[in-house]
Design a protein around this motif. Structure first.
Motif, PDB file in Angstrom:
ATOM      1  N   GLY A  13       0.823  -1.222   0.032  1.00  0.00           N
ATOM      2  CA  GLY A  13       0.064  -0.241   0.136  1.00  0.00           C
ATOM      3  C   GLY A  13       0.770   1.268   0.288  1.00  0.00           C
ATOM      4  N   GLU A  14       2.215   1.260  -0.292  1.00  0.00           N
ATOM      5  CA  GLU A  14       2.955   2.228  -0.417  1.00  0.00           C
ATOM      6  C   GLU A  14       2.819   2.630  -1.508  1.00  0.00           C
ATOM      7  N   ASP A  15       3.176   3.886  -1.534  1.00  0.00           N
ATOM      8  CA  ASP A  15       3.041   4.697  -2.951  1.00  0.00           C
ATOM      9  C   ASP A  15       4.447   6.056  -2.892  1.00  0.00           C
ATOM     10  N   GLU A  16       4.500   6.571  -3.850  1.00  0.00           N
ATOM     11  CA  GLU A  16       5.376   8.237  -3.994  1.00  0.00           C
ATOM     12  C   GLU A  16       4.583   9.083  -3.290  1.00  0.00           C
ATOM     13  N   ASP A  17       3.773   9.082  -3.505  1.00  0.00           N
ATOM     14  CA  ASP A  17       3.368  10.492  -2.419  1.00  0.00           C
ATOM     15  C   ASP A  17       3.028  10.162  -0.906  1.00  0.00           C
ATOM     16  N   ASN A  18       2.838   9.381  -0.878  1.00  0.00           N
ATOM     17  CA  ASN A  18       3.302   8.811   0.792  1.00  0.00           C
ATOM     18  C   ASN A  18       4.709   9.134   1.410  1.00  0.00           C
ATOM     19  N   ILE A  19       5.236   8.726   0.721  1.00  0.00           N
ATOM     20  CA  ILE A  19       6.626   9.053   1.101  1.00  0.00           C
ATOM     21  C   ILE A  19       7.031   9.759   1.013  1.00  0.00           C
ATOM     22  N   ARG A  20       6.721  10.478  -0.313  1.00  0.00           N
ATOM     23  CA  ARG A  20       6.634  12.255  -0.031  1.00  0.00           C
ATOM     24  C   ARG A  20       6.054  13.303   1.269  1.00  0.00           C
ATOM     25  N   LEU A  21       5.157  12.701   2.085  1.00  0.00           N
ATOM     26  CA  LEU A  21       4.666  13.272   2.517  1.00  0.00           C
ATOM     27  C   LEU A  21       5.508  12.889   4.316  1.00  0.00           C
ATOM     28  N   ARG A  22       6.226  11.648   4.076  1.00  0.00           N
ATOM     29  CA  ARG A  22       6.393  10.800   5.307  1.00  0.00           C
ATOM     30  C   ARG A  22       8.070  11.423   5.529  1.00  0.00           C
ATOM     31  N   LYS A  23       8.394  11.909   4.025  1.00  0.00           N
ATOM     32  CA  LYS A  23       9.611  12.074   4.438  1.00  0.00           C
ATOM     33  C   LYS A  23      10.092  13.332   5.102  1.00  0.00           C
ATOM     34  N   ASN A  24       9.965  14.028   5.770  1.00  0.00           N
ATOM     35  CA  ASN A  24      10.549  14.684   7.042  1.00  0.00           C
ATOM     36  C   ASN A  24      10.240  14.316   8.522  1.00  0.00           C
ATOM     37  N   ASN A  25       9.047  13.245   8.608  1.00  0.00           N
ATOM     38  CA  ASN A  25       8.758  12.885   9.981  1.00  0.00           C
ATOM     39  C   ASN A  25       9.709  11.220  10.011  1.00  0.00           C
ATOM     40  N   ILE A  26       9.590  11.565  11.481  1.00  0.00           N
ATOM     41  CA  ILE A  26      10.525  10.170  12.134  1.00  0.00           C
ATOM     42  C   ILE A  26       9.877   8.853  12.216  1.00  0.00           C
ATOM     43  N   ARG A  27       9.518   7.949  11.373  1.00  0.00           N
ATOM     44  CA  ARG A  27       8.873   6.810  11.317  1.00  0.00           C
ATOM     45  C   ARG A  27       9.547   5.681  11.750  1.00  0.00           C
ATOM     46  N   HIS A  28      10.399   6.057  12.565  1.00  0.00           N
ATOM     47  CA  HIS A  28      11.278   4.835  13.064  1.00  0.00           C
ATOM     48  C   HIS A  28      11.956   5.827  14.962  1.00  0.00           C
ATOM     49  N   PRO A  29      10.662   5.857  15.438  1.00  0.00           N
ATOM     50  CA  PRO A  29      11.302   6.509  16.517  1.00  0.00           C
ATOM     51  C   PRO A  29      11.599   5.969  18.037  1.00  0.00           C
ATOM     52  N   LEU A  30      11.189   4.116  18.125  1.00  0.00           N
ATOM     53  CA  LEU A  30      11.829   3.984  18.732  1.00  0.00           C
ATOM     54  C   LEU A  30      13.293   3.706  19.056  1.00  0.00           C
ATOM     55  N   VAL A  31      13.300   3.668  17.413  1.00  0.00           N
ATOM     56  CA  VAL A  31      14.944   3.681  16.950  1.00  0.00           C
ATOM     57  C   VAL A  31      16.164   4.126  17.130  1.00  0.00           C
ATOM     58  N   SER A  32      15.041   5.244  16.499  1.00  0.00           N
ATOM     59  CA  SER A  32      15.855   6.899  16.866  1.00  0.00           C
ATOM     60  C   SER A  32      16.448   6.827  18.211  1.00  0.00           C
ATOM     61  N   PHE A  33      15.883   7.172  18.970  1.00  0.00           N
ATOM     62  CA  PHE A  33      15.344   6.889  20.496  1.00  0.00           C
ATOM     63  C   PHE A  33      17.001   6.508  20.953  1.00  0.00           C
ATOM     64  N   PHE A  34      16.772   4.813  20.244  1.00  0.00           N
ATOM     65  CA  PHE A  34      18.204   3.778  21.179  1.00  0.00           C
ATOM     66  C   PHE A  34      19.845   4.494  20.478  1.00  0.00           C
ATOM     67  N   HIS A  35      19.090   4.733  19.652  1.00  0.00           N
ATOM     68  CA  HIS A  35      20.065   5.364  18.372  1.00  0.00           C
ATOM     69  C   HIS A  35      20.764   6.276  19.433  1.00  0.00           C
ATOM     70  N   LEU A  36      20.294   7.653  20.343  1.00  0.00           N
ATOM     71  CA  LEU A  36      20.760   8.095  20.974  1.00  0.00           C
ATOM     72  C   LEU A  36      21.370   8.117  22.280  1.00  0.00           C
ATOM     73  N   PHE A  37      19.852   6.659  22.881  1.00  0.00           N
ATOM     74  CA  PHE A  37      19.973   7.066  24.090  1.00  0.00           C
ATOM     75  C   PHE A  37      21.178   6.060  24.712  1.00  0.00           C
ATOM     76  N   PHE A  38      21.840   5.611  24.240  1.00  0.00           N
ATOM     77  CA  PHE A  38      23.187   4.306  23.880  1.00  0.00           C
ATOM     78  C   PHE A  38      24.326   5.093  24.224  1.00  0.00           C
ATOM     79  N   ARG A  39      24.674   6.002  23.192  1.00  0.00           N
ATOM     80  CA  ARG A  39      25.615   6.869  23.507  1.00  0.00           C
ATOM     81  C   ARG A  39      25.818   7.817  24.038  1.00  0.00           C
ATOM     82  N   THR A  40      24.326   8.387  24.102  1.00  0.00           N
ATOM     83  CA  THR A  40      24.663   9.460  25.276  1.00  0.00           C
ATOM     84  C   THR A  40      24.549   9.759  26.742  1.00  0.00           C
ATOM     85  N   SER A  41      24.498   8.411  27.309  1.00  0.00           N
ATOM     86  CA  SER A  41      23.781   7.844  28.431  1.00  0.00           C
ATOM     87  C   SER A  41      25.235   6.672  28.530  1.00  0.00           C
TER      88      SER A  41
END
Length: 198
Positions: A13-41
């Motif tokens: 169900g993914e098309d190019e219009d949906n991708i453009r809308l989501r390009k600036n959104n954070i699609r993986h918030p948990l991954v983004s959190f842990f990417h920074l969490f362990f480093r800064t901790s």
């Protein structure tokens, strides 16, 4: 030194219009959190260890565990999901070690978010700089017992940075060519400034 491109199939169900809308959104918030969490901790525990606890061994083990979790998370999860890059080492039947650097195809429908890409690269570049500062402060303050911890942090953080830069720009020859081209352009700009200024 191989470079391979992985092919990602578009999600259902993914098309190019949906991708453009989501390009600036954070699609993986948990991954983004842990990417920074362990480093800064790890950095915060290193900075606050003498204040919070006087036990060197407990602090050292905590920092090394956080650094190890960070290395694994960045190498195996956040690099693949946030920017579409991954790297690893494989040993063939002859016992030769081969480094593999892989990136998602540029024309793939499953593109990365620019916000996630900024989070990934900012965390990947800034945190090793802190460990370099810690290395010099440890040496100049003669806190030799912390030197092993700081070197461990420096090695693990720089290994991921090096691996992902190689994924992004290609093999060793591409890095050399990029450096030569950059220096050539800078020399050309300097020469042009000198000829224009008389």
């Amino acid at each position: 030194m191989q470079r391979q491109d992985s092919q990602d199939a578009p999600l259902f169900g993914e098309d190019e219009d949906n991708i453009r809308l989501r390009k600036n959104n954070i699609r993986h918030p948990l991954v983004s959190f842990f990417h920074l969490f362990f480093r800064t901790s790890a950095i915060l525990v290193y900075l606050l260890c003498d204040i919070l606890s006087g036990r060197f061994i407990a602090c050292m083990v905590t920092i090394i565990l956080l650094l190890s979790c960070d290395f694994w998370t960045v190498k195996n999860v956040s690099g693949r999901l946030l920017v579409g890059l991954r790297w690893w080492n494989q040993v063939d039947e002859d016992g030769k070690s081969h480094w593999v650097f892989e990136s998602r195809e540029k024309h793939s429908l499953n593109t990365t978010s620019s916000a996630e890409s900024r989070i990934f690269w900012l965390g990947l570049i800034v945190c090793p700089i802190f460990w370099v500062i810690f290395l010099f402060s440890t040496i100049f303050s003669f806190k030799i017992k912390w030197l092993a911890v700081v070197i461990m942090g420096l090695v693990l953080q720089w290994a991921n940075l090096y691996g992902y830069v190689r994924c992004k720009v290609g093999g060793q020859t591409n890095l050399r060519n990029m450096a030569k081209n950059y220096l050539g352009v800078q020399l050309f700009k300097q020469a042009m400034k000198k000829t224009e200024s008389p």
